[in-house]
Design a protein around this motif. Sequence first.
Motif, PDB file in Angstrom:
ATOM      1  N   PHE A 165      -4.904-112.960  -1.840  1.00  0.00           N
ATOM      2  CA  PHE A 165      -3.680-113.517  -2.475  1.00  0.00           C
ATOM      3  C   PHE A 165      -2.613-112.485  -2.626  1.00  0.00           C
ATOM      4  CE2 PHE A 165      -7.679-115.379  -4.360  1.00  0.00           C
ATOM      5  CZ  PHE A 165      -7.120-116.649  -4.242  1.00  0.00           C
ATOM      6  N   TYR A 166      -1.392-112.890  -2.361  1.00  0.00           N
ATOM      7  CA  TYR A 166      -0.256-112.021  -2.563  1.00  0.00           C
ATOM      8  C   TYR A 166       0.675-112.490  -3.557  1.00  0.00           C
ATOM      9  CZ  TYR A 166      -1.410-109.327   1.600  1.00  0.00           C
ATOM     10  OH  TYR A 166      -2.015-108.617   2.422  1.00  0.00           O
ATOM     11  N   VAL A 167       1.243-111.336  -4.571  1.00  0.00           N
ATOM     12  CA  VAL A 167       2.196-111.630  -5.605  1.00  0.00           C
ATOM     13  C   VAL A 167       3.387-110.942  -5.284  1.00  0.00           C
ATOM     14  CG1 VAL A 167       2.731-111.591  -7.949  1.00  0.00           C
ATOM     15  CG2 VAL A 167       0.440-112.372  -7.558  1.00  0.00           C
ATOM     16  N   PHE A 168       4.584-111.619  -5.130  1.00  0.00           N
ATOM     17  CA  PHE A 168       5.677-110.892  -4.805  1.00  0.00           C
ATOM     18  C   PHE A 168       6.598-111.055  -6.048  1.00  0.00           C
ATOM     19  CE2 PHE A 168       4.105-111.716  -0.772  1.00  0.00           C
ATOM     20  CZ  PHE A 168       4.417-110.968   0.058  1.00  0.00           C
ATOM     21  N   PRO A 169       6.830-109.990  -6.784  1.00  0.00           N
ATOM     22  CA  PRO A 169       7.611-110.286  -8.070  1.00  0.00           C
ATOM     23  C   PRO A 169       8.969-109.566  -7.933  1.00  0.00           C
ATOM     24  CG  PRO A 169       6.454-108.271  -8.340  1.00  0.00           C
ATOM     25  CD  PRO A 169       6.136-108.654  -6.833  1.00  0.00           C
ATOM     26  N   THR A 170      10.065-109.716  -8.775  1.00  0.00           N
ATOM     27  CA  THR A 170      11.058-108.948  -8.920  1.00  0.00           C
ATOM     28  C   THR A 170      10.954-107.643  -9.695  1.00  0.00           C
ATOM     29  OG1 THR A 170      12.770-111.023  -9.024  1.00  0.00           O
ATOM     30  CG2 THR A 170      13.758-108.924 -10.032  1.00  0.00           C
ATOM     31  N   ALA A 171      11.510-106.690  -9.442  1.00  0.00           N
ATOM     32  CA  ALA A 171      11.362-105.329 -10.323  1.00  0.00           C
ATOM     33  C   ALA A 171      12.447-105.585 -11.316  1.00  0.00           C
ATOM     34  CB  ALA A 171      11.933-104.117  -9.359  1.00  0.00           C
ATOM     35  N   SER A 172      11.625-105.671 -12.515  1.00  0.00           N
ATOM     36  CA  SER A 172      12.533-105.932 -13.720  1.00  0.00           C
ATOM     37  C   SER A 172      13.110-104.422 -14.513  1.00  0.00           C
ATOM     38  CB  SER A 172      11.535-106.544 -14.754  1.00  0.00           C
ATOM     39  OG  SER A 172      12.331-107.185 -16.067  1.00  0.00           O
ATOM     40  N   ARG A 173      14.346-104.432 -13.610  1.00  0.00           N
ATOM     41  CA  ARG A 173      14.985-102.918 -14.015  1.00  0.00           C
ATOM     42  C   ARG A 173      16.440-103.523 -14.264  1.00  0.00           C
ATOM     43  NH1 ARG A 173      11.980 -98.759 -12.819  1.00  0.00           N
ATOM     44  NH2 ARG A 173      13.804 -97.391 -12.461  1.00  0.00           N
ATOM     45  N   PRO A 174      17.356-102.611 -14.871  1.00  0.00           N
ATOM     46  CA  PRO A 174      18.598-102.933 -14.615  1.00  0.00           C
ATOM     47  C   PRO A 174      19.324-103.279 -13.300  1.00  0.00           C
ATOM     48  CG  PRO A 174      18.295-100.977 -16.077  1.00  0.00           C
ATOM     49  CD  PRO A 174      17.166-101.218 -15.264  1.00  0.00           C
ATOM     50  N   TYR A 175      20.306-104.022 -13.343  1.00  0.00           N
ATOM     51  CA  TYR A 175      20.725-104.682 -11.922  1.00  0.00           C
ATOM     52  C   TYR A 175      21.056-103.788 -11.018  1.00  0.00           C
ATOM     53  CZ  TYR A 175      21.637-109.194 -14.217  1.00  0.00           C
ATOM     54  OH  TYR A 175      21.654-110.528 -14.974  1.00  0.00           O
ATOM     55  N   ALA A 176      21.433-102.578 -11.314  1.00  0.00           N
ATOM     56  CA  ALA A 176      21.832-101.640 -10.268  1.00  0.00           C
ATOM     57  C   ALA A 176      20.619-100.964  -9.811  1.00  0.00           C
ATOM     58  CB  ALA A 176      22.760-100.331 -10.708  1.00  0.00           C
ATOM     59  N   GLU A 177      19.583-101.009 -10.289  1.00  0.00           N
ATOM     60  CA  GLU A 177      18.561-100.445  -9.918  1.00  0.00           C
ATOM     61  C   GLU A 177      17.554-101.212  -9.163  1.00  0.00           C
ATOM     62  OE1 GLU A 177      16.589 -98.357 -13.069  1.00  0.00           O
ATOM     63  OE2 GLU A 177      18.182 -97.445 -13.902  1.00  0.00           O
ATOM     64  N   GLN A 178      17.655-102.658  -9.127  1.00  0.00           N
ATOM     65  CA  GLN A 178      17.147-103.605  -8.312  1.00  0.00           C
ATOM     66  C   GLN A 178      17.194-103.552  -6.668  1.00  0.00           C
ATOM     67  OE1 GLN A 178      17.836-106.732 -10.895  1.00  0.00           O
ATOM     68  NE2 GLN A 178      16.005-106.749 -11.599  1.00  0.00           N
TER      69      GLN A 178
END
Length: 500
Positions: free
Chosen positions: A63-76
Amino acid sequence: MYGAVFGRVVAVAGMLAATVAVAPASAAPTLAALPEYTTAEAGNPIVAGWYADPDVAIYNDRFYVFPTASRPYAEQTYLDAFSSTDLVTWTKHPNVLTTANVSWARYAVWAPAPIARNGRYYLYFAANDIQSNSELGGIGVAVADRPEGPYTDAIGRPLIAQFVNGAQPIDQDVFVDDDGQAYIYYGGWGHANVAKLNADMTSLGTFADGTTYREITPSGYVEGSQMFKRDGRYYLMWSEGGWTGPNYSVAYAIADSPVGPFTRLDKVLAQDPAVARGAGHNAVLNIPGTDIWYIVYHRRPLSESDGNARQVAYDRMNFNADGTIQRVRMLVQDNFADGNALGWKTYGGAWSVSDGQYRTTASYGGKSLLDDNHVNATYDLDVTVTSGTGDAGLVFRASSAGTGADTYRGYYAGITPAGRVILGRANNNWTPLGSAPLPVVAGQRYHLRVVASGSSIKVYVGDLTTAKISVTDTTYPSGRSGVRVYNAAAAFDNVAITNQ
């Protein structure tokens, strides 16, 4: 808004070859043999760190989970992934995609959508959070030879780079139907579109009328979309409310066609003031060869106010006989089988996880609490006093926690090798509320249950039919839950808290 519902389903067994290609023939029976979990029984969140917008895939028996890094926009500027063979223990794969491998992406890399086809692995993503058609950005597609990457830009430009039908090009979801036709669902700013993907998975096709995009916005839609198929019917899910607020939630519709029409039916997932806020942006996971389904999503801990303080969780998703979806309950459990204590915060004592148990050395009042706020609930856990003459047990309806013997406000029920079960309340001091004789042997596991309903508090040990202690007390109506020791070392296991 980048907190949109997004997430691709790992499809039912009949679709598996199309949606998660390259899985070996042994994958379905191996994964189908997994236990049927009621929630993430080793505890939510399932991975460490601030992450959001999870999507899921099954590749090569994992199983793979691919998430967004929940950080300020400039750090994403990067995406991580996590994989597991059992939905319990997760391995981190850092930097599966970075802006260094996408010439046009600068920041705000959001909502990865994984899919395998043509012997390769594709990852769709949004970047740059464009606000108008004059800006560079939108939805891109990257490709790799391995599930964990590295993924590189497949076409050197965004696949979808313009606002169409009012939909911001973000929060994409990719779905392959039984006939092999691939679709991409996407959209923010209150509008949702669907388009066909060609077999190369890097270009858009057209519908029979010659158009490329078709608007499918259901009532209440705010952002994102996610599609799955069950028993020949098409389920569209999306997020409602604001992604930074407590009203973020998931709703759904069912149609007989992958392009709708989609009429809103109900919410599926919403905040629970006892468990977490801002629950949304989901994916759906079906265990191949079964009718077992999970909703994978992000949520915000109750004590966190930062919009980016989001964590990945999953819970069981159930269907009614007519195919409609039952509302999801966010359950609180932890059997520590993953070898960690994510979501727990300690106050004094030395805490660790080993052999599937949460352990602490002897201290005068060391405690570890969850970030919950239960009112009327049933609390269950296994307690083993491993050494010492003191006691160990459950803290509930607690607040104002700090380091110290009774440095909290709330209730505590515990057992001691001195031969008693005790119940009391703390407020920087200790007030006994009840006790009863109970033979307790150090090193032996005991099941402790507390049922707190209004002013009634009942404590059970072993025998869950007859309370050892039953009192009435109105001092603390709600609060956090956890475990504690006093002049004893202990091990805790199988924590479960159920709203009444």
